[in-house]
Design an enzyme around this catalytic site. Structure first.
Site, short mmCIF file in Angstrom:
data_model
loop_
_atom_site.label_atom_id
_atom_site.label_comp_id
_atom_site.label_asym_id
_atom_site.label_seq_id
_atom_site.Cartn_x
_atom_site.Cartn_y
_atom_site.Cartn_z
N ASP A 45 0.86 -1.07 0.10
CA ASP A 45 -0.03 0.06 0.03
C ASP A 45 0.85 1.24 -0.06
O ASP A 45 0.63 2.23 -0.59
CB ASP A 45 -1.02 -0.17 1.47
N HIS A 72 -5.81 -3.84 5.09
CA HIS A 72 -4.99 -3.74 3.67
C HIS A 72 -6.18 -4.18 2.66
O HIS A 72 -6.04 -4.96 1.89
CB HIS A 72 -4.31 -5.01 3.79
#
Length: 124
Positions: A45, A72
């Protein structure tokens, strides 16, 4: 929990936002849970955030380190754009946040549903 109860756990196994709570529950069951020592690693990310912010700002993404916290998956991913030292319009901040949160979906769409974003982790 049994052999190294004071260890710091950096969990990267997907889905991170599910495996971190599982680990926490196991540690709680053994009476050794410390919330400051269990964290999910979301390097992918961060890489996506650096790439998207770099493109938006016209800077080399390798010079950036956009903090990303949370889970996530989708809206659980929280890029801390305010911590970058860069200036964003409201529209850019909203668009970047959404793109960072759903960047994996872009990969899946580009593959026309023929796979996941798993190979993106190789870059991370």
């Amino acid at each position: 929990a049994e052999h190294c109860p004071d260890a710091v756990l950096a969990i990267i196994s997907n889905p991170v936002n599910s495996t971190v709570p599982i680990a926490a529950e196991i540690l709680k069951k053994h009476g050794v849970f410390n919330p400051k020592k269990v964290c999910g690693v979301t390097t992918l990310d961060v890489c996506r955030a650096n790439t998207f912010v770099g493109a938006n700002q016209g800077v080399d993404p390798s010079t950036l380190d956009v903090p990303v916290i949370g889970g996530h998956a989708g809206i659980t991913i929280l890029p801390l754009l305010s911590q970058t030292g860069l200036t964003f319009s409201e529209a850019d901040r909203e668009a970047l946040t959404k793109r960072i949160q759903f960047g994996g979906d872009e990969v899946v769409q580009a593959k026309a549903g023929a796979g996941s974003a798993t190979l993106s982790m190789a870059y991370s």
